[in-house]
Design an enzyme around this catalytic site. Structure first.
Site, mmCIF file in Angstrom:
data_model
loop_
_atom_site.group_PDB
_atom_site.id
_atom_site.type_symbol
_atom_site.label_atom_id
_atom_site.label_comp_id
_atom_site.label_asym_id
_atom_site.label_seq_id
_atom_site.Cartn_x
_atom_site.Cartn_y
_atom_site.Cartn_z
ATOM 1 N N CYS A 86 13.606 11.686 6.552
ATOM 2 C CA CYS A 86 13.733 11.304 7.962
ATOM 3 C C CYS A 86 15.171 11.441 8.447
ATOM 4 O O CYS A 86 15.410 11.449 9.641
ATOM 5 C CB CYS A 86 13.198 9.897 8.177
ATOM 6 S SG CYS A 86 13.783 8.768 6.934
ATOM 7 N N LYS A 116 0.866 -1.187 0.000
ATOM 8 C CA LYS A 116 0.000 0.000 0.000
ATOM 9 C C LYS A 116 0.904 1.238 0.000
ATOM 10 O O LYS A 116 1.554 1.537 0.993
ATOM 11 C CB LYS A 116 -0.903 0.045 1.234
ATOM 12 C CG LYS A 116 -1.956 1.137 1.071
ATOM 13 C CD LYS A 116 -2.391 1.763 2.355
ATOM 14 C CE LYS A 116 -1.422 2.772 2.895
ATOM 15 N NZ LYS A 116 -1.282 4.009 2.099
ATOM 16 N N GLU A 169 10.098 16.706 15.016
ATOM 17 C CA GLU A 169 10.589 16.582 13.642
ATOM 18 C C GLU A 169 9.941 17.698 12.798
ATOM 19 O O GLU A 169 8.754 17.966 12.940
ATOM 20 C CB GLU A 169 10.159 15.208 13.111
ATOM 21 C CG GLU A 169 10.770 14.860 11.791
ATOM 22 C CD GLU A 169 10.424 13.431 11.355
ATOM 23 O OE1 GLU A 169 9.338 12.944 11.703
ATOM 24 O OE2 GLU A 169 11.243 12.822 10.652
ATOM 25 N N GLU A 189 10.498 1.899 10.002
ATOM 26 C CA GLU A 189 11.451 2.979 9.749
ATOM 27 C C GLU A 189 10.646 4.265 9.932
ATOM 28 O O GLU A 189 9.788 4.592 9.111
ATOM 29 C CB GLU A 189 12.026 2.825 8.334
ATOM 30 C CG GLU A 189 13.359 3.499 8.183
ATOM 31 C CD GLU A 189 13.231 4.909 7.691
ATOM 32 O OE1 GLU A 189 13.197 5.815 8.549
ATOM 33 O OE2 GLU A 189 13.150 5.092 6.476
HETATM 34 P P1 ADP Z 1 3.546 10.999 7.049
HETATM 35 O O1 ADP Z 1 3.436 12.000 8.137
HETATM 36 O O2 ADP Z 1 4.900 10.795 6.505
HETATM 37 O O3 ADP Z 1 2.496 11.117 5.993
HETATM 38 P P2 ADP Z 1 2.206 8.631 7.886
HETATM 39 O O4 ADP Z 1 2.683 7.674 8.918
HETATM 40 O O5 ADP Z 1 0.892 9.294 8.101
HETATM 41 O O6 ADP Z 1 3.381 9.645 7.796
HETATM 42 O O7 ADP Z 1 2.195 7.968 6.464
HETATM 43 C C1 ADP Z 1 3.160 7.072 5.983
HETATM 44 C C2 ADP Z 1 2.455 5.912 5.332
HETATM 45 O O8 ADP Z 1 1.688 5.300 6.335
HETATM 46 C C3 ADP Z 1 1.484 6.282 4.221
HETATM 47 O O9 ADP Z 1 1.469 5.259 3.245
HETATM 48 C C4 ADP Z 1 0.166 6.328 4.938
HETATM 49 O O10 ADP Z 1 -0.929 6.089 4.087
HETATM 50 C C5 ADP Z 1 0.358 5.182 5.897
HETATM 51 N N1 ADP Z 1 -0.532 5.186 7.066
HETATM 52 C C6 ADP Z 1 -0.994 6.216 7.781
HETATM 53 N N2 ADP Z 1 -1.823 5.782 8.758
HETATM 54 C C7 ADP Z 1 -1.880 4.425 8.649
HETATM 55 C C8 ADP Z 1 -2.551 3.380 9.349
HETATM 56 N N3 ADP Z 1 -3.343 3.634 10.372
HETATM 57 N N4 ADP Z 1 -2.356 2.105 8.923
HETATM 58 C C9 ADP Z 1 -1.547 1.829 7.894
HETATM 59 N N5 ADP Z 1 -0.895 2.761 7.214
HETATM 60 C C10 ADP Z 1 -1.047 4.041 7.572
#
Ligand code: ADP
Length: 475
Positions: free
Chosen positions: A278, A168, A379, A244
């Site tokens: 990061c 995903k 961050e 990560e």
């Molecule tokens: P950022 O602040 O870098 O957008 P996120 O952690 O929100 O960080 O997003 C990084 C990835 O994690 C993206 O692919 C996002 O869709 C996914 N993501 C965010 N929330 C969830 C969740 N609850 N379960 C799985 N993936 C998630």
């Protein structure tokens, strides 16, 4: 989406928009996968696992070599897609495609070096043998800031090990993922081995990845907050995880280092991807009597950087990913200035002419940054360089370690024993000593503490996808 070897729309035909962050334009619509689509993808990966895991390492390696070659052939198109949907300057996008392709090549080679071992026993009639086997189906979640290389950094070792995958990608950058899956399809990777589910709301996918009985492992790159939540859920279902997560990199300039040389390095790494990395330095420690020389050199270099659409020649600073990213930067800068930081350059949104429609923020330099400011702890993920003056008598390594994060750290010194002491004492997974790019497909990447667990790339990278199995043989 790419499920069981076929390109699919969402089961209910739902779509979501993809934007160009430099212009605000909608550039495409992609499938917004349903729950049923997620489950189909997991089932496809599960069905393909016995076949894929029983190929020889040489056969799996062959597919990865082909995918690597196709990535090189399509380098320019991939880079353009990346600049369009993610915003980084085209030259940086080309570098990322190269970095991403390196993982396919490295793990095409590592696939053949998954060694076991034999262990002497204290019993004369006994023999021990240890083998490594693929874990099974892997759920992979990737971020938007490096939308090509984060895919290969996860998928190449997983496939080399013999795992099958459901990916995903981030909702902001599905087009790069789609281009990568066209490459996997054209490399003739058998159906079901790699599956792509695009979805606007990531939560249901995350939930399936940590609970579905067919998934054996979650590999996630993203925020610490989401990573911790997923790790908690994964623990309840005993899924293996690699995380990560965020970082808050210190950049230490010692008083024996040339401040001009250090400033040059700091600018290059700080503004990489407009600070949306990061491993981006978030606290630049400079001895108090060197701050002026360092900040002047730093600001001169920053002022020469052109912000704009990454498709234009000479642009070094692309847009931020969206309005929330702008708001976070604005908040941190306002907080710092309110608590006594000095603004050397930048400090505002860029809205001149065509920039108005995109999410541009001026590259910014702050001095007089102190511990009580948000930017010292949080961050930033944006183009703000906070400079912290320290007394050369201070324990600057302890100051650098004063964070819950532990991903990257940088040190500038010409003194060998200082370099070695810093390397050993800094509690970060990646240390650049007079080096602003300590990353490579052949080197282990990953963090300590709130920056996550597990390593990607290198020989460590493939271990994340392997089980260790012991055989005791009585003869
Ligand atoms: P950022 O602040 O870098 O957008 P996120 O952690 O929100 O960080 O997003 C990084 C990835 O994690 C993206 O692919 C996002 O869709 C996914 N993501 C965010 N929330 C969830 C969740 N609850 N379960 C799985 N993936 C998630």
């Amino acid at each position: 989406m790419f499920i069981d070897g076929k390109w699919e729309q969402a089961e209910d035909k739902a779509t979501f928009d993809v934007f160009n962050p430099a212009t605000g334009d909608v550039i495409s619509k992609v499938a917004d996968g349903s729950q049923k689509d997620i489950i189909s993808a997991i089932h496809a990966a599960d069905k393909a696992f016995p076949m894929w895991s029983s190929l020889t390492a040489y056969q799996r390696s062959g597919y990865l070599y082909r995918a690597h070659q196709l990535m090189m052939d399509r380098k320019e198109d991939l880079a353009r897609t990346m600049t369009l949907e993610q915003g980084k300057p085209l030259a940086a996008a080309r570098n990322e495609v190269q970095y991403g392709a390196d993982f396919l090549l490295w793990f095409a080679e590592e696939a053949k070096r998954v060694y076991g071992q034999t262990i002497p026993s204290s019993r004369p009639d006994q023999r021990f043998m240890v083998i490594k086997q693929p874990l099974g189906v892997v759920g992979a979640v990737t971020p938007w800031n490096y939308p090509v290389s984060m895919i290969t950094r996860k998928l190449a070792p997983a496939l080399a090990a013999g795992c099958t995958v459901v990916l995903k990608p981030a909702e902001a950058t599905p087009l790069c993922a789609i281009e990568m899956f066209k490459i996997f399809e054209d490399a003739k990777i058998p159906k079901g081995v790699v599956n792509l589910v695009t979805k606007l709301d990531p939560k249901p996918v995350g939930e399936e990845f940590v609970t579905h009985p067919m998934i054996r492992k979650l590999t996630f790159t993203g925020s610490t907050q989401v990573g911790k939540m997923l790790a908690g859920r994964a623990a309840q279902h005993m899924k293996r995880i690699s995380l990560e997560l965020g970082g808050h990199a210190p950049f230490i300039v010692y008083d024996d280092a040339d401040p001009v040389h250090a400033a040059k390095g700091a600018v290059l790494v700080k503004f990489l991807n407009t600070g949306q990395a990061c491993i981006s330095p978030n606290r630049i420690f400079v001895p108090c009597d060197r701050v002026d020389a360092f900040a002047t050199e730093f600001a001169n270099r920053v002022n020469a950087m052109k912000a704009g659409n990454g498709m234009e020649q000479g642009v070094k600073i692309g847009p931020l990913v969206g309005p929330d990213a702008i708001a976070k930067v604005e908040n941190q800068v306002a907080d710092a200035l309110g608590k006594g930081a000095h603004l050397i350059t930048g400090g505002k949104r860029l809205t001149d002419g065509a920039l108005e429609k995109g999410y541009f923020y001026a590259p910014t330099v702050l001095t007089h940054v102190t511990r009580d400011m948000l930017i010292f702890r949080e961050e930033t993920f944006g183009p703000v360089a906070p400079i912290i003056a320290y007394d050369p008598e201070d324990d600057v390594i302890a100051m650098a370690n004063d964070t819950e994060y532990g991903l990257a750290a940088y040190v500038y010194t010409t003194n060998m024993s200082r370099a070695m002491t810093a390397f050993e004492r800094l509690r970060f997974g990646i240390i650049g000593i007079n080096d602003i790019n300590p990353t490579s497909a052949s080197a282990p990447f990953g963090g300590m503490k709130d920056s996550g667990m597990g390593r990607e790339g290198a020989k460590e990278g493939i271990n994340e996808y392997l089980e260790t199995k012991l055989g005791g043989f009585s003869i």
